[in-house]
Design an enzyme around this catalytic site. Structure first.
Site, PDB file in Angstrom:
ATOM      1  N   GLN A  86       0.915  -1.140   0.000  1.00  0.00           N
ATOM      2  CA  GLN A  86       0.000   0.000   0.000  1.00  0.00           C
ATOM      3  C   GLN A  86       0.954   1.188   0.000  1.00  0.00           C
ATOM      4  OE1 GLN A  86      -1.521   3.045   0.116  1.00  0.00           O
ATOM      5  NE2 GLN A  86      -0.982   2.840   2.280  1.00  0.00           N
ATOM      6  N   SER A 128      12.288   2.036   0.694  1.00  0.00           N
ATOM      7  CA  SER A 128      11.933   3.421   0.344  1.00  0.00           C
ATOM      8  C   SER A 128      12.755   4.443   1.114  1.00  0.00           C
ATOM      9  CB  SER A 128      10.451   3.643   0.669  1.00  0.00           C
ATOM     10  OG  SER A 128      10.146   5.018   0.717  1.00  0.00           O
ATOM     11  N   GLU A 130      11.601   6.875   2.389  1.00  0.00           N
ATOM     12  CA  GLU A 130      10.794   7.307   3.536  1.00  0.00           C
ATOM     13  C   GLU A 130      11.369   6.787   4.855  1.00  0.00           C
ATOM     14  OE1 GLU A 130       7.597   9.111   3.901  1.00  0.00           O
ATOM     15  OE2 GLU A 130       8.550   9.977   2.153  1.00  0.00           O
ATOM     16  N   TYR A 152       3.452   4.152   6.945  1.00  0.00           N
ATOM     17  CA  TYR A 152       4.039   3.547   5.738  1.00  0.00           C
ATOM     18  C   TYR A 152       5.533   3.330   5.926  1.00  0.00           C
ATOM     19  CZ  TYR A 152       6.107   3.405   1.055  1.00  0.00           C
ATOM     20  OH  TYR A 152       6.853   3.064  -0.046  1.00  0.00           O
TER      21      TYR A 152
HETATM   22  P1  NDP Z   1       1.913   1.234  -6.839  1.00  0.00           P
HETATM   23  O1  NDP Z   1       1.027   1.679  -5.731  1.00  0.00           O
HETATM   24  O2  NDP Z   1       1.693   1.804  -8.201  1.00  0.00           O
HETATM   25  O3  NDP Z   1       1.824  -0.364  -6.950  1.00  0.00           O
HETATM   26  C1  NDP Z   1       1.772  -1.193  -5.819  1.00  0.00           C
HETATM   27  C2  NDP Z   1       0.986  -2.423  -6.159  1.00  0.00           C
HETATM   28  O4  NDP Z   1       0.903  -3.250  -4.997  1.00  0.00           O
HETATM   29  C3  NDP Z   1      -0.437  -2.137  -6.576  1.00  0.00           C
HETATM   30  O5  NDP Z   1      -0.592  -2.228  -7.969  1.00  0.00           O
HETATM   31  C4  NDP Z   1      -1.251  -3.215  -5.855  1.00  0.00           C
HETATM   32  O6  NDP Z   1      -1.884  -4.089  -6.741  1.00  0.00           O
HETATM   33  C5  NDP Z   1      -0.215  -4.073  -5.154  1.00  0.00           C
HETATM   34  N1  NDP Z   1      -0.766  -4.565  -3.901  1.00  0.00           N
HETATM   35  C6  NDP Z   1      -1.311  -3.842  -2.891  1.00  0.00           C
HETATM   36  N2  NDP Z   1      -1.757  -4.669  -1.920  1.00  0.00           N
HETATM   37  C7  NDP Z   1      -1.472  -5.932  -2.327  1.00  0.00           C
HETATM   38  C8  NDP Z   1      -1.679  -7.212  -1.748  1.00  0.00           C
HETATM   39  N3  NDP Z   1      -2.288  -7.369  -0.555  1.00  0.00           N
HETATM   40  N4  NDP Z   1      -1.272  -8.298  -2.436  1.00  0.00           N
HETATM   41  C9  NDP Z   1      -0.676  -8.173  -3.656  1.00  0.00           C
HETATM   42  N5  NDP Z   1      -0.478  -6.991  -4.261  1.00  0.00           N
HETATM   43  C10 NDP Z   1      -0.866  -5.890  -3.600  1.00  0.00           C
HETATM   44  O7  NDP Z   1       3.418   1.491  -6.379  1.00  0.00           O
HETATM   45  P2  NDP Z   1       4.725   1.826  -7.255  1.00  0.00           P
HETATM   46  O8  NDP Z   1       4.716   1.007  -8.478  1.00  0.00           O
HETATM   47  O9  NDP Z   1       4.898   3.285  -7.327  1.00  0.00           O
HETATM   48  O10 NDP Z   1       5.867   1.309  -6.260  1.00  0.00           O
HETATM   49  C11 NDP Z   1       6.291  -0.052  -6.242  1.00  0.00           C
HETATM   50  C12 NDP Z   1       6.864  -0.375  -4.878  1.00  0.00           C
HETATM   51  O11 NDP Z   1       7.979   0.468  -4.618  1.00  0.00           O
HETATM   52  C13 NDP Z   1       5.912  -0.189  -3.701  1.00  0.00           C
HETATM   53  O12 NDP Z   1       6.220  -1.172  -2.741  1.00  0.00           O
HETATM   54  C14 NDP Z   1       6.269   1.198  -3.173  1.00  0.00           C
HETATM   55  O13 NDP Z   1       5.938   1.316  -1.806  1.00  0.00           O
HETATM   56  C15 NDP Z   1       7.767   1.192  -3.393  1.00  0.00           C
HETATM   57  N6  NDP Z   1       8.385   2.474  -3.604  1.00  0.00           N
HETATM   58  C16 NDP Z   1       7.903   3.315  -4.568  1.00  0.00           C
HETATM   59  C17 NDP Z   1       8.528   4.515  -4.806  1.00  0.00           C
HETATM   60  C18 NDP Z   1       8.020   5.460  -5.844  1.00  0.00           C
HETATM   61  O14 NDP Z   1       8.440   6.638  -5.809  1.00  0.00           O
HETATM   62  N7  NDP Z   1       7.194   5.050  -6.772  1.00  0.00           N
HETATM   63  C19 NDP Z   1       9.741   4.912  -4.047  1.00  0.00           C
HETATM   64  C20 NDP Z   1      10.156   3.935  -3.064  1.00  0.00           C
HETATM   65  C21 NDP Z   1       9.508   2.764  -2.879  1.00  0.00           C
HETATM   66  P3  NDP Z   1      -3.471  -4.112  -6.981  1.00  0.00           P
HETATM   67  O15 NDP Z   1      -3.879  -2.709  -7.256  1.00  0.00           O
HETATM   68  O16 NDP Z   1      -3.554  -5.042  -8.120  1.00  0.00           O
HETATM   69  O17 NDP Z   1      -4.098  -4.626  -5.712  1.00  0.00           O
HETATM   70  P1  GDR Z   2       5.564  10.564  -1.082  1.00  0.00           P
HETATM   71  O1  GDR Z   2       4.888  11.031  -2.459  1.00  0.00           O
HETATM   72  O2  GDR Z   2       4.690  10.770   0.086  1.00  0.00           O
HETATM   73  O3  GDR Z   2       6.926  11.186  -1.050  1.00  0.00           O
HETATM   74  O4  GDR Z   2       5.672   8.976  -1.309  1.00  0.00           O
HETATM   75  P2  GDR Z   2       3.749  12.085  -2.753  1.00  0.00           P
HETATM   76  O5  GDR Z   2       3.832  12.386  -4.187  1.00  0.00           O
HETATM   77  O6  GDR Z   2       2.423  11.643  -2.219  1.00  0.00           O
HETATM   78  O7  GDR Z   2       4.193  13.362  -1.870  1.00  0.00           O
HETATM   79  C1  GDR Z   2       5.406  14.063  -2.136  1.00  0.00           C
HETATM   80  C2  GDR Z   2       5.413  15.368  -1.367  1.00  0.00           C
HETATM   81  O8  GDR Z   2       4.413  16.243  -1.918  1.00  0.00           O
HETATM   82  C3  GDR Z   2       3.706  16.849  -0.845  1.00  0.00           C
HETATM   83  N1  GDR Z   2       2.379  17.283  -1.294  1.00  0.00           N
HETATM   84  C4  GDR Z   2       1.393  16.498  -1.738  1.00  0.00           C
HETATM   85  N2  GDR Z   2       1.347  15.149  -1.932  1.00  0.00           N
HETATM   86  C5  GDR Z   2       0.194  14.616  -2.433  1.00  0.00           C
HETATM   87  N3  GDR Z   2       0.138  13.294  -2.661  1.00  0.00           N
HETATM   88  N4  GDR Z   2      -0.889  15.396  -2.714  1.00  0.00           N
HETATM   89  C6  GDR Z   2      -0.903  16.749  -2.522  1.00  0.00           C
HETATM   90  O9  GDR Z   2      -1.887  17.432  -2.774  1.00  0.00           O
HETATM   91  C7  GDR Z   2       0.310  17.326  -2.017  1.00  0.00           C
HETATM   92  N5  GDR Z   2       0.674  18.599  -1.732  1.00  0.00           N
HETATM   93  C8  GDR Z   2       1.936  18.566  -1.298  1.00  0.00           C
HETATM   94  C9  GDR Z   2       3.657  15.756   0.215  1.00  0.00           C
HETATM   95  O10 GDR Z   2       3.292  16.320   1.468  1.00  0.00           O
HETATM   96  C10 GDR Z   2       5.082  15.228   0.118  1.00  0.00           C
HETATM   97  O11 GDR Z   2       5.942  16.038   0.855  1.00  0.00           O
HETATM   98  C11 GDR Z   2       6.079   8.416  -2.549  1.00  0.00           C
HETATM   99  C12 GDR Z   2       5.423   7.031  -2.677  1.00  0.00           C
HETATM  100  O12 GDR Z   2       5.657   6.529  -3.968  1.00  0.00           O
HETATM  101  C13 GDR Z   2       5.993   6.077  -1.655  1.00  0.00           C
HETATM  102  O13 GDR Z   2       5.488   4.753  -1.929  1.00  0.00           O
HETATM  103  C14 GDR Z   2       7.520   6.076  -1.774  1.00  0.00           C
HETATM  104  O14 GDR Z   2       8.073   5.207  -0.823  1.00  0.00           O
HETATM  105  C15 GDR Z   2       8.072   7.492  -1.586  1.00  0.00           C
HETATM  106  O15 GDR Z   2       7.485   8.317  -2.601  1.00  0.00           O
HETATM  107  C16 GDR Z   2       9.569   7.533  -1.743  1.00  0.00           C
END
Ligand code: NDP
Ligand code: GDR
Length: 324
Positions: A86, A128, A130, A152
């Site tokens: 998530q 991450s 985070e 998270y």
């Molecule tokens: P997304 O939210 O786009 O994708 C995550 C996927 O996880 C969803 O498509 C969802 O599938 C699946 N999922 C959620 N719950 C379950 C479950 N119970 N069982 C199996 N699958 C599940 O994330 P991103 O592609 O952006 O990121 C990929 C990974 O990298 C995540 O773990 C995220 O936390 C991590 N990450 C992402 C970063 C980013 O900037 N994008 C940075 C650092 C880490 P469905 O919808 O089919 O349920």
């Molecule tokens: P983040 O990404 O929390 O860093 O997690 P997000 O894009 O949600 O937020 C980045 C920064 O923007 C600020 N912000 C807002 N964010 C959202 N979503 N909506 C708003 O309206 C808004 N206004 C300001 C936030 O406060 C934050 O500072 C993402 C995810 O992909 C995680 O799964 C991953 O681990 C981290 O990046 C690295």
């Protein structure tokens, strides 16, 4: 025989780009679609990349440990990429317990299934930036202190350390990529970059009259997802498993990122931006900037796409989607 890879979270942003990369490398790709994909098209992002018919999708849930065990046994994958989570920090504040379960226990379930049924498989865990939280280090590398500041982040820290424990304790080839924010046209619209590019496109087309954001002074280190999935794959190709920070090394405020999107469309940000205190998080990480020197040294990896190029690509994609 082609190598077989299992990607959990294949329906998400990174899952789609990673599937594309692995197919290009000649892999057989099996993707686990999570529970919420029943509410929408599981292969929406794969279809956008033109690879939906090349990925075998299996339905599953990281919380269902016995079923995961059976799946790993039946597939006998060479590589397992755990991208399922998530992944919304904001949502983790609204549903702390439920949302952190899959991110923490789900990863532990998968590690255990791999240990029992495919111990020679190479494992990647999506950690991450985070986990660094409010950092007193200017640029976070693999040795920076961890201070998670959200449910998270706490859950991701658990899955990160479980990956290290399975590597050190059970000898798994398990690597963790500590990835900083990475985006693309496939980013879900509740994350800030896509909210901004979609919002700017809507304003340009006369479909919206404002863009509401929370903390626009927060700074993030943003790269392109296509670059970042390449780092995941490079990690599983190494002789020895390890942990790597993946980042660009540049940090930018949310406001400056908005200026890129609005400026590209010839719009003045201050005419449209509304700051909404309801969108602030209970606590914020004000600034994150990664130091990817180890990845450059050991993996030969570096980011190839600038923030400006990526935001323009996302704006173009949103303009095209909305125009269609
Ligand atoms: P997304 O939210 O786009 O994708 C995550 C996927 O996880 C969803 O498509 C969802 O599938 C699946 N999922 C959620 N719950 C379950 C479950 N119970 N069982 C199996 N699958 C599940 O994330 P991103 O592609 O952006 O990121 C990929 C990974 O990298 C995540 O773990 C995220 O936390 C991590 N990450 C992402 C970063 C980013 O900037 N994008 C940075 C650092 C880490 P469905 O919808 O089919 O349920
Ligand atoms: P983040 O990404 O929390 O860093 O997690 P997000 O894009 O949600 O937020 C980045 C920064 O923007 C600020 N912000 C807002 N964010 C959202 N979503 N909506 C708003 O309206 C808004 N206004 C300001 C936030 O406060 C934050 O500072 C993402 C995810 O992909 C995680 O799964 C991953 O681990 C981290 O990046 C690295």
């Amino acid at each position: 025989m082609p190598k077989r890879a299992l990607i959990t979270g294949v329906t998400g942003q990174d899952g789609a780009y990673l599937a594309q990369l692995l197919l290009g490398e000649g892999y057989e790709v099996v993707g686990l679609a999570g529970p919420s994909s029943q509410e929408r098209l599981a292969d929406e992002r794969l279809a956008w990349l033109g690879i939906a018919d090349q990925v075998r999708i299996v339905a599953g849930d990281l919380m269902d440990a016995p079923a995961l065990g059976r799946l790993i046994e039946a597939l006998a994958p060479d590589e397992v990429y755990n991208l399922a989570a998530q992944s919304s920090v904001a949502a983790s504040w609204r549903q702390p317990r439920a949302s952190s379960q899959v991110t923490s226990v789900g990863a532990a379930n998968l590690l255990e299934a791999v240990k029992l049924a495919a111990p020679a498989a190479r494992f990647y865990q999506a950690s991450s930036s985070e986990i660094f939280g409010r950092s007193d280090v200017d640029a976070q590398d693999e040795t920076a202190p961890v201070r998670p500041r959200s449910p998270y982040a706490a859950a991701k820290l658990f899955s990160h350390w479980m990956t290290v424990a399975y590597r050190e304790g059970f000898g798994l080839h398990a690597s963790a990529g500590i990835l900083f924010n990475h985006e693309s046209p496939l980013r879900a619209p509740h994350f800030v970059t896509r909210k901004v590019t979609d919002g700017a496109a809507r304003i340009k087309l006369g479909l919206a009259g404002e863009l509401r954001l929370g903390n626009v002074d927060a700074r993030r280190d943003w790269g392109h997802a296509r670059d970042y999935v390449r780092a995941m794959w490079l990690m599983t190709q190494q002789d020895a498993p390890d942990d790597y920070v993946i980042a660009t090394g540049r940090t930018t405020t949310v406001r400056a990122m908005c200026e890129i999107a609005f400026g590209y469309l010839g719009l003045k940000l201050e005419d449209w931006l509304v700051i909404d205190p309801a969108l602030w998080r209970p606590v914020e990480i004000e600034v994150l900037r990664g130091d990817p020197a180890k990845a450059a040294r050991q993996l030969g990896w570096s980011a190839t796409v600038t923030l400006e190029q990526m935001i323009r690509e996302m704006v173009d994609a949103d303009m095209a989607r909305l125009a269609a």
